[in-house]
Design a protein around this motif. Structure first.
Motif, PDB file in Angstrom:
ATOM      1  N   PRO A   3     -45.510  53.286 -70.895  1.00  0.00           N
ATOM      2  CA  PRO A   3     -44.045  53.314 -70.760  1.00  0.00           C
ATOM      3  C   PRO A   3     -43.536  54.293 -69.718  1.00  0.00           C
ATOM      4  N   GLU A   4     -44.241  55.404 -69.493  1.00  0.00           N
ATOM      5  CA  GLU A   4     -43.752  56.369 -68.503  1.00  0.00           C
ATOM      6  C   GLU A   4     -43.805  55.783 -67.091  1.00  0.00           C
ATOM      7  N   HIS A   5     -44.863  55.057 -66.764  1.00  0.00           N
ATOM      8  CA  HIS A   5     -44.975  54.420 -65.446  1.00  0.00           C
ATOM      9  C   HIS A   5     -43.950  53.299 -65.301  1.00  0.00           C
ATOM     10  N   LEU A   6     -43.802  52.510 -66.341  1.00  0.00           N
ATOM     11  CA  LEU A   6     -42.845  51.410 -66.324  1.00  0.00           C
ATOM     12  C   LEU A   6     -41.426  51.935 -66.157  1.00  0.00           C
ATOM     13  N   THR A   7     -41.093  53.015 -66.848  1.00  0.00           N
ATOM     14  CA  THR A   7     -39.767  53.611 -66.748  1.00  0.00           C
ATOM     15  C   THR A   7     -39.480  54.071 -65.323  1.00  0.00           C
ATOM     16  N   GLU A   8     -40.425  54.745 -64.700  1.00  0.00           N
ATOM     17  CA  GLU A   8     -40.246  55.217 -63.325  1.00  0.00           C
ATOM     18  C   GLU A   8     -40.000  54.059 -62.362  1.00  0.00           C
ATOM     19  N   GLU A   9     -40.806  53.013 -62.483  1.00  0.00           N
ATOM     20  CA  GLU A   9     -40.686  51.883 -61.569  1.00  0.00           C
ATOM     21  C   GLU A   9     -39.379  51.113 -61.781  1.00  0.00           C
ATOM     22  N   LEU A  10     -38.967  50.959 -63.033  1.00  0.00           N
ATOM     23  CA  LEU A  10     -37.713  50.263 -63.300  1.00  0.00           C
ATOM     24  C   LEU A  10     -36.514  51.047 -62.787  1.00  0.00           C
ATOM     25  N   GLU A  11     -36.569  52.359 -62.867  1.00  0.00           N
ATOM     26  CA  GLU A  11     -35.465  53.171 -62.352  1.00  0.00           C
ATOM     27  C   GLU A  11     -35.336  53.029 -60.838  1.00  0.00           C
ATOM     28  N   LYS A  12     -36.452  52.781 -60.165  1.00  0.00           N
ATOM     29  CA  LYS A  12     -36.398  52.563 -58.718  1.00  0.00           C
ATOM     30  C   LYS A  12     -35.742  51.223 -58.384  1.00  0.00           C
ATOM     31  N   VAL A  13     -36.123  50.177 -59.120  1.00  0.00           N
ATOM     32  CA  VAL A  13     -35.666  48.833 -58.816  1.00  0.00           C
ATOM     33  C   VAL A  13     -34.263  48.567 -59.365  1.00  0.00           C
ATOM     34  N   TYR A  14     -34.025  48.968 -60.618  1.00  0.00           N
ATOM     35  CA  TYR A  14     -32.787  48.626 -61.309  1.00  0.00           C
ATOM     36  C   TYR A  14     -32.376  49.817 -62.161  1.00  0.00           C
ATOM     37  N   PRO A  15     -31.688  50.801 -61.588  1.00  0.00           N
ATOM     38  CA  PRO A  15     -31.413  52.049 -62.295  1.00  0.00           C
ATOM     39  C   PRO A  15     -30.561  51.900 -63.556  1.00  0.00           C
ATOM     40  N   GLN A  16     -29.719  50.888 -63.640  1.00  0.00           N
ATOM     41  CA  GLN A  16     -28.854  50.745 -64.815  1.00  0.00           C
ATOM     42  C   GLN A  16     -29.614  50.294 -66.064  1.00  0.00           C
ATOM     43  N   ILE A  17     -30.837  49.833 -65.900  1.00  0.00           N
ATOM     44  CA  ILE A  17     -31.574  49.290 -67.040  1.00  0.00           C
ATOM     45  C   ILE A  17     -31.866  50.344 -68.111  1.00  0.00           C
ATOM     46  N   MET A  18     -31.977  51.589 -67.709  1.00  0.00           N
ATOM     47  CA  MET A  18     -32.327  52.621 -68.681  1.00  0.00           C
ATOM     48  C   MET A  18     -31.176  52.914 -69.643  1.00  0.00           C
ATOM     49  N   THR A  19     -29.966  52.458 -69.331  1.00  0.00           N
ATOM     50  CA  THR A  19     -28.851  52.608 -70.270  1.00  0.00           C
ATOM     51  C   THR A  19     -28.850  51.488 -71.304  1.00  0.00           C
ATOM     52  N   LYS A  20     -29.635  50.438 -71.069  1.00  0.00           N
ATOM     53  CA  LYS A  20     -29.620  49.269 -71.942  1.00  0.00           C
ATOM     54  C   LYS A  20     -30.831  49.178 -72.868  1.00  0.00           C
ATOM     55  N   ILE A  21     -31.975  49.671 -72.420  1.00  0.00           N
ATOM     56  CA  ILE A  21     -33.189  49.546 -73.227  1.00  0.00           C
ATOM     57  C   ILE A  21     -33.920  50.878 -73.304  1.00  0.00           C
ATOM     58  N   ARG A  22     -34.816  50.943 -74.277  1.00  0.00           N
ATOM     59  CA  ARG A  22     -35.668  52.128 -74.387  1.00  0.00           C
ATOM     60  C   ARG A  22     -37.068  51.642 -74.721  1.00  0.00           C
ATOM     61  N   PHE A  23     -38.058  52.355 -74.209  1.00  0.00           N
ATOM     62  CA  PHE A  23     -39.444  51.962 -74.394  1.00  0.00           C
ATOM     63  C   PHE A  23     -40.117  52.859 -75.416  1.00  0.00           C
ATOM     64  N   GLU A  24     -40.907  52.239 -76.269  1.00  0.00           N
ATOM     65  CA  GLU A  24     -41.712  52.974 -77.243  1.00  0.00           C
ATOM     66  C   GLU A  24     -43.104  52.368 -77.236  1.00  0.00           C
ATOM     67  N   LEU A  25     -44.090  53.213 -77.308  1.00  0.00           N
ATOM     68  CA  LEU A  25     -45.458  52.732 -77.415  1.00  0.00           C
ATOM     69  C   LEU A  25     -45.830  52.718 -78.888  1.00  0.00           C
ATOM     70  N   SER A  26     -46.161  51.557 -79.414  1.00  0.00           N
ATOM     71  CA  SER A  26     -46.500  51.472 -80.826  1.00  0.00           C
ATOM     72  C   SER A  26     -47.882  52.059 -81.072  1.00  0.00           C
ATOM     73  N   ALA A  27     -48.024  52.660 -82.218  1.00  0.00           N
ATOM     74  CA  ALA A  27     -49.291  53.295 -82.564  1.00  0.00           C
ATOM     75  C   ALA A  27     -50.356  52.229 -82.830  1.00  0.00           C
ATOM     76  N   LYS A  28     -51.526  52.445 -82.267  1.00  0.00           N
ATOM     77  CA  LYS A  28     -52.635  51.525 -82.464  1.00  0.00           C
ATOM     78  C   LYS A  28     -53.665  52.236 -83.329  1.00  0.00           C
ATOM     79  N   PRO A  29     -53.981  51.671 -84.495  1.00  0.00           N
ATOM     80  CA  PRO A  29     -54.961  52.333 -85.364  1.00  0.00           C
ATOM     81  C   PRO A  29     -56.353  52.366 -84.726  1.00  0.00           C
ATOM     82  N   SER A  30     -57.074  53.433 -84.986  1.00  0.00           N
ATOM     83  CA  SER A  30     -58.419  53.577 -84.429  1.00  0.00           C
ATOM     84  C   SER A  30     -59.399  52.684 -85.185  1.00  0.00           C
TER      85      SER A  30
END
Length: 95
Positions: A3-30
């Motif tokens: 999500p951190e890489h995706l957030t950076e790239e989306l802010e470059k292409v479409y800066p308003q998107i971060m006001t509309k969505i939020r990213f969370e990485l779901s926990a993956k059991p070991s």
């Protein structure tokens, strides 16, 4: 799944998107946690499974097979039409 890489790239292409969505990485059991619960084989992670399923539904739309759109607006419109078509088919289906 980064999500951190995706957030950076989306802010470059479409800066308003971060006001509309939020990213969370779901926990993956070991593997050890799955083994302790008696699970084996393929075990879907809830939030990731939703995304993968949505992507597979989008692949059914022939209009999205090749992306020749010049603008983000046109590409977004085609994705929206694909999901509208999917929902109309589900609503119209006899139960």
């Amino acid at each position: 799944y980064h999500p951190e890489h995706l957030t950076e790239e989306l802010e470059k292409v479409y800066p308003q998107i971060m006001t509309k969505i939020r990213f969370e990485l779901s926990a993956k059991p070991s593997k050890q946690e799955n083994k302790a619960q008696g699970k084996s084989g393929f075990i879907p992670v809830a939030a990731r499974w939703v995304i993968e399923r949505s992507n597979s539904w989008m692949e059914r739309c022939k209009i999205l097979v090749k992306n020749f759109e010049r603008t983000l607006t046109n590409a977004t419109a085609k994705v929206n039409l694909c999901f509208i078509r999917l929902m109309i088919k589900r609503l119209a289906a006899p139960s």
